[in-house]
Scaffold this motif. Structure first.
Motif, PDB file in Angstrom:
ATOM      1  N   ASN A 245       0.841  -1.199   0.000  1.00  0.00           N
ATOM      2  CA  ASN A 245       0.000   0.000   0.000  1.00  0.00           C
ATOM      3  C   ASN A 245       0.875   1.247   0.000  1.00  0.00           C
ATOM      4  O   ASN A 245       0.934   1.987   0.980  1.00  0.00           O
ATOM      5  CB  ASN A 245      -0.932   0.014   1.221  1.00  0.00           C
ATOM      6  CG  ASN A 245      -1.920  -1.124   1.183  1.00  0.00           C
ATOM      7  OD1 ASN A 245      -2.418  -1.459   0.121  1.00  0.00           O
ATOM      8  ND2 ASN A 245      -2.195  -1.721   2.322  1.00  0.00           N
ATOM      9  N   THR A 248      -1.724   5.167   0.191  1.00  0.00           N
ATOM     10  CA  THR A 248      -2.881   4.786   0.988  1.00  0.00           C
ATOM     11  C   THR A 248      -3.935   5.874   0.860  1.00  0.00           C
ATOM     12  O   THR A 248      -3.716   7.001   1.292  1.00  0.00           O
ATOM     13  CB  THR A 248      -2.501   4.622   2.470  1.00  0.00           C
ATOM     14  OG1 THR A 248      -1.461   3.643   2.570  1.00  0.00           O
ATOM     15  CG2 THR A 248      -3.689   4.186   3.296  1.00  0.00           C
ATOM     16  N   SER A 433       5.438   6.520   2.198  1.00  0.00           N
ATOM     17  CA  SER A 433       4.223   5.711   2.371  1.00  0.00           C
ATOM     18  C   SER A 433       3.583   5.994   3.722  1.00  0.00           C
ATOM     19  O   SER A 433       2.347   6.017   3.846  1.00  0.00           O
ATOM     20  CB  SER A 433       4.538   4.227   2.211  1.00  0.00           C
ATOM     21  OG  SER A 433       5.306   3.732   3.293  1.00  0.00           O
ATOM     22  N   GLU A 434       4.409   6.256   4.749  1.00  0.00           N
ATOM     23  CA  GLU A 434       3.873   6.578   6.081  1.00  0.00           C
ATOM     24  C   GLU A 434       3.167   7.937   6.064  1.00  0.00           C
ATOM     25  O   GLU A 434       2.106   8.107   6.672  1.00  0.00           O
ATOM     26  CB  GLU A 434       5.004   6.591   7.110  1.00  0.00           C
ATOM     27  CG  GLU A 434       5.567   5.209   7.417  1.00  0.00           C
ATOM     28  CD  GLU A 434       6.653   5.255   8.471  1.00  0.00           C
ATOM     29  OE1 GLU A 434       6.659   4.373   9.337  1.00  0.00           O
ATOM     30  OE2 GLU A 434       7.496   6.173   8.441  1.00  0.00           O
ATOM     31  N   ALA A 437      -0.181   7.627   4.426  1.00  0.00           N
ATOM     32  CA  ALA A 437      -1.151   6.999   5.342  1.00  0.00           C
ATOM     33  C   ALA A 437      -1.649   8.008   6.378  1.00  0.00           C
ATOM     34  O   ALA A 437      -2.838   8.019   6.728  1.00  0.00           O
ATOM     35  CB  ALA A 437      -0.509   5.795   6.029  1.00  0.00           C
ATOM     36  N   ASN A 440      -4.150  10.308   4.703  1.00  0.00           N
ATOM     37  CA  ASN A 440      -5.412   9.586   4.510  1.00  0.00           C
ATOM     38  C   ASN A 440      -6.239   9.580   5.795  1.00  0.00           C
ATOM     39  O   ASN A 440      -7.455   9.831   5.768  1.00  0.00           O
ATOM     40  CB  ASN A 440      -5.108   8.156   4.061  1.00  0.00           C
ATOM     41  CG  ASN A 440      -6.357   7.377   3.698  1.00  0.00           C
ATOM     42  OD1 ASN A 440      -7.126   7.798   2.834  1.00  0.00           O
ATOM     43  ND2 ASN A 440      -6.576   6.251   4.354  1.00  0.00           N
ATOM     44  N   GLU A 441      -5.583   9.316   6.936  1.00  0.00           N
ATOM     45  CA  GLU A 441      -6.302   9.292   8.216  1.00  0.00           C
ATOM     46  C   GLU A 441      -6.838  10.675   8.575  1.00  0.00           C
ATOM     47  O   GLU A 441      -7.951  10.805   9.104  1.00  0.00           O
ATOM     48  CB  GLU A 441      -5.378   8.775   9.334  1.00  0.00           C
ATOM     49  CG  GLU A 441      -5.179   7.280   9.331  1.00  0.00           C
ATOM     50  CD  GLU A 441      -6.489   6.514   9.447  1.00  0.00           C
ATOM     51  OE1 GLU A 441      -7.279   6.808  10.367  1.00  0.00           O
ATOM     52  OE2 GLU A 441      -6.726   5.643   8.589  1.00  0.00           O
TER      53      GLU A 441
END
Length: 494
Positions: A245, A248, A433-434, A437, A440-441
């Motif tokens: 992912n 994300t 990628s972190e 994410a 996204n949150e």
């Protein structure tokens, strides 16, 4: 040619107190090749290059140049061996001329005095040889970042360097300037110069690189021919597993309009910024370097006081005169250049995390240290920031963790609208990628994000809608189903 490799670094070990920075690392560079050096932040790339450049001395290992063993125990020894390093943060002197920078410390003399005429002429010959279209008598401070990089390259060439290291050379330049840089690199490799190329931009590898070596946690993972590998394999080598992912994003129906801007202009780079942002969406801003994207956001955040146009927050017309006012309206800005515009590099993670919310733990002369520590820890935990402690000097963290500290600082202000200017510039694939994410949150929980990015895959995969800017104007808006590299570039380059 009697040697197989222009450079060989064999079984390099480098230790610092409490940590093995490099363990048994190998690197082989051929004459006339561009060899990429990949790895996450903290993988050992910079340490290996500093060993090669004589800044650090390895405890174990050997270095061979053109098949002959060399001892590189100083920067001078590295230069004499034909090694030149162009660091990510350029080290030119802005108030000196191009010629003075190129020949700094080794100026041609005449009668005991610097021969300024010969120095300028010699520098101009070097600049013209590589078609750099830069005048040797210009002050370096008046040049663009890309032109300054070209001066660094010419300076390296002037030492008759056989091995050139380039650290993130495209992080702050436009696509057109990248093309010119690559053209210059090809001219150098055609003359037998070997180039070690460090970059987080995977898309550049197939454009310019022949082979790639991957480091992970200070250890050698492997070397691949670029044409015989792919992005997924290289990412797996870097992080030790596949990033399934990478982007994300859970797309949902956005809410009401929280920000509307009409005809925002700073009278210079930003001419007509007209757009709107809804609750719970990521709005991407694309365009070529110099399109005015950052300048529009500086108006909205109160960094540009004399802007024109209208800003509506939750339907109310407001005029924002300062960042403090912007924060009262629930706006936060993670700036493009974290080192120059956001980080207090010699201060702690704690200081950097809480500097915008001092009033929440300082009352008069009383400081609630426990509350400050709680705020800091909340965002270290939320963003999975890797730091030994809250007291760690932030300048000693990796690029990705520095960016997380800045994001955490602005999240502590509890914003409704978070502006992120080049949010993943200079950070490794795992940290990227972190950060995706995290974004996204945030939007899932109702925050709105404006994301300026020069990386089109990031724009395409993370945005609900994309506004495209060209020469200071918003020239189009693409919804998620319309977003493609071709559609964005058609608008951006018209």
């Amino acid at each position: 040619m009697a040697f197989e490799y222009l450079l060989e670094m064999k079984r390099i070990h480098k230790r610092f107190p409490g940590v093995n920075a490099l363990t048994d690392v190998n690197l082989q560079l051929k004459a006339g090749e561009v060899h990429a050096l990949l790895g996450e932040n903290g993988a050992g790339k910079s340490t290996l290059i500093k060993v090669l450049g004589g800044i650090y001395i390895a405890e174990e290992g050997e270095v061979f140049i053109e098949g002959k063993k060399v001892d590189i125990d100083s920067v001078k020894a590295a230069q004499e061996a034909g090694i030149a390093i162009i660091h990510q943060e350029l080290v030119l002197v802005p108030h000196m001329t191009v010629a003075e920078n190129i020949f700094l410390g080794r100026e041609p003399k005449k009668g005991g005095f610097v021969d300024a005429v010969k120095m300028t002429d010699d520098a101009q010959v070097l600049l013209d040889t590589y078609h750099m279209n830069i005048q040797a008598d210009r002050l370096v401070g008046s040049l663009t970042i890309a032109q300054q990089q070209m001066v660094e390259i010419v300076k390296a060439i002037s030492f008759n360097s056989k091995i050139l290291v380039m650290d993130e050379p495209t992080s702050s330049i436009s696509d057109k300037e990248v093309d010119f840089l690559f053209e210059t690199m090809r001219k150098l490799t055609a003359k037998g110069v070997g180039i070690i190329y460090i970059s987080h931009k995977m898309s550049e590898l197939e454009q310019i690189c022949d082979r790639v070596t991957v480091l992970r946690d200070g250890e050698y993972v492997g070397t691949k021919v670029v044409k015989e590998t792919n992005k997924d394999e290289l990412i797996a080598m870097m992080v030790g597993r596949e990033l399934t992912n990478y982007y994300t994003r859970d797309f949902m129906e956005p809410g009401e309009v929280v920000l509307r801007c009409e005809h925002i202009s700073d009278g210079k780079m930003a001419k007509d910024g007209t757009f709107e942002v809804r609750k719970g969406e990521i709005v991407g801003f694309a365009g070529l370097v110099g399109a005015g994207r950052s300048e529009v956001m500086k108006c909205i955040f109160g960094l540009t006081k004399n802007y024109t146009g209208d800003i509506y927050i939750d339907g109310k017309n407001v005029h924002i005169k300062s960042p403090i006012e912007a924060m009262k309206y629930g706006i936060a800005l993670v700036p493009e250049n974290r080192k120059a515009e956001a980080l207090y590099k010699v201060q702690s993670v704690r200081f950097n995390s809480t500097i915008e919310v001092l009033s929440s733990f300082i009352k008069g002369i009383f400081v609630n240290d426990k509350k400050e520590a709680e705020i800091t820890q909340k965002y270290i935990d939320m963003l999975s920031t890797k730091t030994p402690s809250q007291e760690q000097i932030v300048g000693n963290l990796s690029g990705g963790n520095q960016q997380k500290v800045i994001i955490g600082r602005w999240l502590a202000t509890n914003p409704k609208i978070l502006i992120m200017d080049e949010p993943t510039r200079g950070v490794d694939v795992h940290a990227k990628s972190e950060i995706y994410a995290i974004m996204n949150e945030l939007v899932k929980n109702g925050m709105s994000i404006i994301m300026i990015s020069s990386e089109l895959p990031e724009i395409i995969n993370m945005s609900d809608r994309v506004y495209v800017m060209n020469e200071g104007n918003v020239v189009g808006c693409l919804d998620r189903t319309e977003v493609s590299q071709e559609n964005i570039m058609q608008l951006a380059a018209n």
